[in-house]
Each structure stands twice: as C-alpha cells, then as structure tokens.
Design an enzyme around this catalytic site. Structure first.
Site, PDB file in Angstrom:
ATOM      1  N   LYS A  56       0.824  -1.214   0.000  1.00 28.88           N
ATOM      2  CA  LYS A  56       0.000   0.000   0.000  1.00 28.88           C
ATOM      3  C   LYS A  56       0.860   1.268   0.000  1.00 28.88           C
ATOM      4  CE  LYS A  56      -2.627   0.038   3.500  1.00 28.88           C
ATOM      5  NZ  LYS A  56      -1.494   0.468   4.339  1.00 28.88           N
TER       6      LYS A  56
ATOM      7  N   THR B 192       3.992   1.421  -0.923  1.00 23.75           N
ATOM      8  CA  THR B 192       4.699   1.397  -2.205  1.00 23.75           C
ATOM      9  C   THR B 192       3.825   1.980  -3.311  1.00 23.75           C
ATOM     10  OG1 THR B 192       5.918  -0.575  -1.513  1.00 23.75           O
ATOM     11  CG2 THR B 192       5.845  -0.122  -3.882  1.00 23.75           C
TER      12      THR B 192
ATOM     13  N   ARG C 152       2.735   8.175   6.970  1.00 19.70           N
ATOM     14  CA  ARG C 152       3.082   7.982   8.376  1.00 19.70           C
ATOM     15  C   ARG C 152       4.557   7.634   8.525  1.00 19.70           C
ATOM     16  NH1 ARG C 152      -0.479   3.232  10.236  1.00 19.70           N
ATOM     17  NH2 ARG C 152      -0.067   2.626   8.085  1.00 19.70           N
TER      18      ARG C 152
ATOM     19  N   LYS D 213       7.407  -7.103   9.749  1.00 21.76           N
ATOM     20  CA  LYS D 213       7.299  -6.441   8.460  1.00 21.76           C
ATOM     21  C   LYS D 213       8.624  -5.912   7.913  1.00 21.76           C
ATOM     22  CE  LYS D 213       3.809  -3.654   7.805  1.00 21.76           C
ATOM     23  NZ  LYS D 213       2.844  -2.552   8.027  1.00 21.76           N
TER      24      LYS D 213
ATOM     25  N   ALA E 224      -3.158   1.216  12.700  1.00 19.82           N
ATOM     26  CA  ALA E 224      -4.557   1.228  12.252  1.00 19.82           C
ATOM     27  C   ALA E 224      -5.379   0.106  12.869  1.00 19.82           C
ATOM     28  CB  ALA E 224      -4.626   1.140  10.728  1.00 19.82           C
TER      29      ALA E 224
ATOM     30  N   PHE F 189      -3.311  -0.707   7.048  1.00 16.56           N
ATOM     31  CA  PHE F 189      -3.984  -1.999   6.916  1.00 16.56           C
ATOM     32  C   PHE F 189      -5.121  -1.924   5.892  1.00 16.56           C
ATOM     33  CE2 PHE F 189      -2.151  -2.792  11.301  1.00 16.56           C
ATOM     34  CZ  PHE F 189      -1.180  -3.656  10.831  1.00 16.56           C
TER      35      PHE F 189
ATOM     36  N   PHE G  24       3.519  -8.306  -8.403  1.00 16.42           N
ATOM     37  CA  PHE G  24       4.730  -8.862  -7.823  1.00 16.42           C
ATOM     38  C   PHE G  24       5.474  -9.660  -8.891  1.00 16.42           C
ATOM     39  CE2 PHE G  24       3.079  -7.404  -3.990  1.00 16.42           C
ATOM     40  CZ  PHE G  24       3.828  -7.775  -2.883  1.00 16.42           C
TER      41      PHE G  24
ATOM     42  N   TRP H   4       6.541  -1.142  -8.038  1.00 16.20           N
ATOM     43  CA  TRP H   4       7.638  -1.779  -7.309  1.00 16.20           C
ATOM     44  C   TRP H   4       8.831  -1.981  -8.233  1.00 16.20           C
ATOM     45  CZ3 TRP H   4      10.444  -6.303  -7.759  1.00 16.20           C
ATOM     46  CH2 TRP H   4      11.226  -6.664  -6.656  1.00 16.20           C
TER      47      TRP H   4
END
Length: 558
Positions: free
Chosen positions: A72, A74, A95, A106, A274, A302, A383, A411
């Site tokens: 998200k 990214t 954030r 993560k 979140a 999230f 991906f 990405w």
C-alpha cells in the site's frame, strides 16, 4: 533472477539536497529547518500564510492484509511519482514507521522497490526523533501521576482505577502486564500495570489530530488518566502536566519533509497503528501537503475496514477533509491467500484460488463506493511471481463485475509503472464527483456506532457486548462522551474479529471486550477479540538480519 533489496536500491539513489525538494514543494526557506542534508522540519506558520487553493486529496487503502503483503505504501509513493511524470504538481503525506514492526515481522516501512521515500534508513529508524518525544511525553504524564499519588494524593485518585500506561516503541510482550511500585513506601504504590507500544499511545493520536500548539495543549489537558474514589475522571490538566508535555512535543508537531526516489516532496509525520489506533498521518501534514500540491496522495494503514474507515469516520470528520478519489490496492498473492492457499503455495499459478479470493476485494470496493460514496479504482500491485495469466484473470474478473481496475508496476518501475493509475486517478478527481457520507452520525449512541461499522463496513450481523463493555459504554454516555466517533481495535487479518476468517465472511458477530475514552484524541476506543496494545516479536525477528559495517552502512533493513 536476483533483485536488489529495498535498502540497496535506496542507497544507490543520488538524493537531492532537501533545499531543492523544498523549492519543488513551494516551501520557502524561512519555513523549514534542516535536519542534516536530506530531512527538514516545516514550521506550522506555513499553514497560516499564502492563498493557494488546496489540492485534490487521494486516499490509498487496501484489501484485508495477509503475510504475503499488499504494498500500500509502495503504491502510494509510486502513484505520486506517476502523477509527477504526467506533469502534475504532487505531494505525498505518509506515516512514520514504528520501530516495533521494523524490527519485528514487516521490516522497513518506507515503501519498496523503486517506489520509496528516502533517506530510507533514517525514516525507518530514529528519523527526526518524533516518536522519542511522544514516548517521553507519555511517560512524563505517567511519572507525574504516580508522583501525585506518592506526595499525598490530593485528587483522591483511586489507585485501582488508573488507566494511563507507560509506552515504548518496541514489540515487547514481556511488558504487556507488569507489577510495579515494589520495594517499599519510597518507591510508590504497588499495582498491576502495563505498557503500550508508542504508536498505540493516546499521545500519538493527539499529536496526529491536533491543528496547532494551542489545540495540542488543550487536547493533552483533556486526557483522562484514571478516576477518583467517587468515580469522577481525573485529567492530565488536573495534574498540570500539559505544559511540560507540550514543551517536549513542540518540535515533534512540525511535519517532516523528505523525498521519494524520484524527487517528489513527501511529508512524513506521525504513525498511529490502524488495528489499534486511527492509522493515519497527522492532520497538519495532510493539510500542509494539500496546500503545497495540486494533488496529494496519502495512505491509511492496513485494510480499508480499518485504516480507511478511521481515516473517513474519524480524521475527515474532525479535520473537515474529503477525499476526491480512493485507490484500493490488491495483490494477486494476497487474493490467492484469501482464496484458501497457504503462504508456501503463493508462488505457484492458481487461477481458482485467485477467483475465490476476489469477494474480499469486492467488499472493500463496495464499502468505498456504497457506504462512503466516493469514486474508487482498484490498483493491482504486481509482484515478480505473478504470471501473465493471473494478471489477465484478475483484471478481466474485476471488469466483468463492474470494478474499475488498473495494473500497477511501481515496485519494479517506480513512477513509470504508476502512470496508468495516475491518469485514472486524475480522471476520477476531475470527472466523478463523490457524495461523501460517514458510516454513522455523531448523534448516534456509542453502541449504535459500533454496530454501524460492524454491519455496514465489516459485513457482520451484529455485536456482542461483554458485561464490562456494556457498563463502560453506559458510563461514557453518562459522562457526555456519546457524540465521539469510535476507534475500533480489531485484527487486521479479517473483516471479523477472528484472524482465521479470511475472504469475505458473513453471519459473524464481533465481540466487544472493553471500551475506553481517549478524551484528548476525541474518540472512544473499542477493543475487540484478542487485540493487544503491545505486540510481540515473531520467532525470527527482522532485527536478526540487520547489521552495520565499519563505515556505518546499514544492511538488512529490508
């Protein structure tokens, strides 16, 4: 094929001096203070001066997250760079990462691949010290509270009903429940206590929702730290702590200016979780970004049932913001997981599982379009393991179901891979007018607000209130907090309060275990299921892979 890691990509990029980025953003040098070569703090006075009309606001959210990742942040960064590439004046509002996830599951949280904000190592670690200041202010209040009791307890605080906890910005399960004040009278009163992670602290929420120093101080004063022996709330203001806390937070309140890999100005500020807190960057940073750009791209943590719901029902309500368009990020890997595959099976092509996972995406899209009535587009974040057949399948299935969808390759390609998404977002902002509506109204009861979110947004059939939660709601209504929005703390892995219920579950009820007031933030926190305000580290923490060489170069951050 070997890919560069995020940190390798970031370290190979030649950053522009922050003065150049400030010039691109239209921030005059009188408004900012440099923190090294590539970071700056921007003074709040910038918001009061100038007459430029606010730009368009684009919210990026996502499907229900899985361990497979959604990208998200990214996508948010890549979309902004894509808007820049098609000639738009754009800013980003994000954030700050918490050290807990950075060292936990993560890893780094400053975007990924060729869509990152930099300097990546600084942003993921100490940055400009904002989180340290928030933790210090939180713990100063805790220290003054316990000292007040030790020095005679003039306010008659009931030591069994202290609600204020200390915090630390680290995943540390050992601190969830502690007994402190041991060692005799001179060391305080023994009591059961506990720690929260800094990003779940009410101070974080207060800072992120404040409009300036005066508002910050007033909000701090309203924080309820416990109750006296008669059951009346005791506030930070009664302890006379708000002035000193504001002194600790005055610089942390200023948004941080950095850049994307492609030189797009990014305001990175605040970081409430979140799943526990309200999951958005600061109101001040968002408004500053809107003032500086014709388009501002921001994200909420999230899935859309958490971050977007709180962005819309809490942040927009309090700050008077209205998004012009919403992007829902989906990945083929995550949809296959919602379709029943395990994480180890995601690298294999499986169209059946992909199609079975689509209902999760559809519910999020329906919420944005039908509950909040905002223009929406799905960004399929590709991906390297996604096959062409899978990409064609998800796009054709979405179009068959009337879902607006665009492929994103940010990405791998940065802003170039976000151009198609950027063009569609511009079209939504210019051609489609939303009719923004909240999921509930302020005058509804707290119980009805919780039910509204569960039934309208989560897709459940109702709520189960524990006896203590029912009593707490009644008490908060009697104290005059009934008009506050609700901030529901819930697992991020499911629409329900059960992380094992993937996809788009139905006929479930959400169990409300406890309810508490965050009077400074201005919302009521609703704790459901097994949600915790202090996470723990996994079996193999990301911290094990992080190292520094003799030249101070960090590796393994992500």
């Amino acid at each position: 094929m070997a890919y560069l890691t995020d940190i390798e990509i970031a370290q190979q990029t030649k950053l522009k001096p922050i003065q150049e980025i400030a010039k691109v953003a239209g921030v005059d040098e009188k408004y900012y203070e440099c923190y090294g070569r590539y970071k700056a703090k921007v003074d709040l006075s910038l918001l009061k001066e100038g007459s430029k009309k606010d730009g368009k606001l684009i919210l990026v959210t996502a499907i229900t997250p899985t361990p497979a990742g959604e990208g998200k942040t990214t996508t948010t960064i890549g979309l902004a760079d894509g808007l820049k590439r098609i000639g738009k004046n754009v800013t980003v509002a994000l954030r700050e990462p918490s050290l807990g996830p950075v060292f936990g599951v993560k890893g780094g949280a400053a975007g990924g691949g060729y869509a990152q904000v930099v300097p990546m190592e600084d942003i993921n670690l100490h940055f400009t010290g904002d989180f340290h200041a928030i933790g210090a202010a939180n713990n100063l209040l805790a220290a003054m509270l316990d000292n007040h009791i030790h020095q005679g307890n003039e306010l008659n605080i009931d030591t069994r009903r202290i609600t204020w906890r200390r915090c630390v910005d680290m995943n540390d399960r050992q601190l969830r429940n502690v007994v402190d004040g041991l060692g005799g009278k001179s060391n305080g009163f023994p009591r059961e206590d506990g720690y929260d992670i800094t990003v779940a602290s009410e101070i974080m929420a207060v800072l992120c929702l404040s409009s300036g120093i005066t508002d910050l101080k007033e909000r701090l004063a309203r924080i309820i730290v416990g109750y006296d022996v008669k059951g009346n709330p005791v506030t930070c203001g009664q302890l006379k702590a708000q002035g000193a806390m504001t002194a600790l937070l005055k610089d942390a309140l200023k948004p941080n200016l950095v850049q994307t890999l492609e030189g797009t100005p990014a305001f990175v500020h605040g970081g409430p979780f979140a799943n526990i807190a309200h999951g958005c960057n600061s109101v001040i940073a968002t408004k500053m970004a809107l003032k500086m750009g014709d388009y501002t791209v921001t994200e909420a943590g999230f899935g859309a049932d958490l971050g977007a719901e709180k962005f819309l029902d809490i942040k927009c309500r309090m700050a008077g913001l209205v998004p012009n368009a919403v992007v829902v990020v989906a990945t083929i890997r995550a949809l296959k997981m919602h379709g029943g595959l395990s994480k180890t099976e995601l690298g294999e092509e499986n169209l059946d599982a992909l199609v079975k996972g689509i209902p999760n995406l559809l519910r999020h899209v329906s919420n944005i379009k039908n509950v909040y009535k905002l223009p929406c587009v799905v960004a399929v974040n590709r991906f390297p393991t996604d096959t062409d057949k899978e990409v064609d399948c998800i796009i054709s299935e979405c179009k068959k179901l009337g879902v607006n969808v665009v492929l994103s390759t940010v990405w791998a390609e940065g802003g170039k891979g976000g151009e198609a998404l950027a063009k569609e977002v511009v079209r939504l902002c210019e051609e489609e007018k939303g009719d923004f509506t909240f999921a509930y109204q302020s005058e509804e009861s707290l119980e009805d607000k919780i039910k509204a979110v569960v039934t309208k947004v989560y897709g459940g059939k109702g709520i189960i209130l524990s006896p203590s939660a029912k009593k707490q709601i009644d008490n908060l209504m009697a104290l005059g907090f009934g008009n506050c929005p609700v901030c529901i703390a819930k697992t991020q892995y499911s629409f329900s309060d059960d992380p094992k219920k993937l996809g788009a579950p139905v006929d479930f009820e959400v169990t409300v275990k406890s309810v508490k007031i965050s009077a400074g933030a201005g919302f009521v926190v609703v704790l459901t299921g097994d949600i915790m305000t202090m996470p723990g580290l996994p079996k193999v923490p990301a911290a094990e892979k992080i190292d520094v060489d003799e030249n101070g170069v960090i590796t393994g951050l992500f």
